[in-house]
Write an enzyme that holds these catalytic residues in place. Sequence first.
Site, PDB file in Angstrom:
ATOM      1  CB  SER A  56      43.541  51.088  -0.808  1.00 39.06           C
ATOM      2  OG  SER A  56      44.672  50.389  -0.302  1.00 39.06           O
ATOM      3  CD  GLU A  98      31.210  52.832  -2.989  1.00 41.49           C
ATOM      4  OE1 GLU A  98      30.659  51.966  -2.302  1.00 41.49           O
ATOM      5  OE2 GLU A  98      32.443  52.882  -3.166  1.00 41.49           O
ATOM      6  CB  SER A 142      40.790  42.353  -9.635  1.00 42.76           C
ATOM      7  OG  SER A 142      41.658  43.462  -9.719  1.00 42.76           O
ATOM      8  CG  ASP A 164      40.091  53.184  -3.971  1.00 44.71           C
ATOM      9  OD1 ASP A 164      38.991  53.619  -4.355  1.00 44.71           O
ATOM     10  OD2 ASP A 164      40.356  51.966  -3.886  1.00 44.71           O
ATOM     11  CG  HIS A 165      36.959  52.841  -1.037  1.00 43.03           C
ATOM     12  ND1 HIS A 165      35.576  52.845  -1.043  1.00 43.03           N
ATOM     13  CD2 HIS A 165      37.328  51.969  -2.018  1.00 43.03           C
ATOM     14  CE1 HIS A 165      35.135  52.018  -1.973  1.00 43.03           C
ATOM     15  NE2 HIS A 165      36.177  51.478  -2.574  1.00 43.03           N
ATOM     16  CG  HIS A 174      35.080  51.070  -6.647  1.00 41.88           C
ATOM     17  ND1 HIS A 174      35.725  51.492  -5.507  1.00 41.88           N
ATOM     18  CD2 HIS A 174      34.890  52.182  -7.393  1.00 41.88           C
ATOM     19  CE1 HIS A 174      35.914  52.795  -5.558  1.00 41.88           C
ATOM     20  NE2 HIS A 174      35.402  53.239  -6.699  1.00 41.88           N
ATOM     21  N   GLY A 175      35.960  46.930  -7.664  1.00 46.02           N
ATOM     22  CA  GLY A 175      35.910  45.473  -7.567  1.00 46.02           C
ATOM     23  C   GLY A 175      35.998  44.784  -8.910  1.00 46.02           C
ATOM     24  CG  ASP A 206      44.491  46.297  -4.701  1.00 45.18           C
ATOM     25  OD1 ASP A 206      45.693  46.104  -4.934  1.00 45.18           O
ATOM     26  OD2 ASP A 206      44.046  46.415  -3.546  1.00 45.18           O
ATOM     27  CB  THR A 207      42.439  41.393  -6.503  1.00 46.42           C
ATOM     28  OG1 THR A 207      41.717  41.972  -5.399  1.00 46.42           O
ATOM     29  CG2 THR A 207      42.684  39.926  -6.213  1.00 46.42           C
TER      30      THR A 207
END
Length: 283
Positions: free
Chosen positions: A49, A133, A210, A81-82, A207-208, A231-232
């Site tokens: 990231s 995205e 977790s 990522d991003h 994405h997002g 990630d989280t």
Amino acid sequence: MLVTGREILQDAHKNNYAVGAFNVNNMEIVQAIIEAAEETNSPVILQASQGGLKYAGVEYVAELGKLAAKNAKVPVAIHLDHGTDFEQVMLCIRHGFTSVMIDGSRFDLEGNIQITKKVIEVARAVGVSVEAELGKIGGTEDHITVDEKNATFTDPKEAKRFADETNVDSLAIAVGTAHGLYKGEPKLDFDRIKIIKEMTNMPLVLHGSSGVPADSIKKAVSLGINKINIDTDLRIAFSNAVKEFIKENPDSIDPRKILSPAKLAMKEAVIEKMHLFGSVGRA
């Protein structure tokens, strides 16, 4: 073995499973992910990231990833990522990333298509795959923040046009997840996933992820999600293990002893995700 994101995700797309893309920040995280992938015979994506690159540096992340992939018995892609701008994407490609994401979601549709095509033109010439995205995923990932009122779901018709005009390798869609920790249970728009998959016929990215309930993840995969970012959950596994070790061994000053339980905890978390995503035995 080092491969592109396209090689990994095309197989997942064809055979209806998802591959985990796990954020890396240091050596122990890389080792935990690779050990989990080898133990489960799963393809895997190591991704960095904005915060990870700022913390460790592009060269360190790239070299750690390439070394890990070179010695791994399973397919490994190194992914940005991003990516926020053209220059940063090129920097990562120059240092050996085999997959990059250009996040043009801050632009309107025309602008997003334009920047994505610009990245693809260069990346494809050197054999690097590209993720884009469409829609805006809420929450915060490092210094990138999208508040709830500005988060927008991906429009299927726009996704179709975007895929046709860019020929991008994979597409991250906004369907109800958010970066970071959830305050409540996320509600995924499964119908939207199904429609976008049917209209684009390409690898889709979540994405997002977790903290999303396991049954929701399984359903999303069954409907066409092929790459899932985590990630989280790894941060939680890491920090909990370190805190527990320090609590039980307050006089320890050896980083190896402190970090070993954290690496094991992350490895176990990754293995759990690989089983959930259906990538076990797919290498």
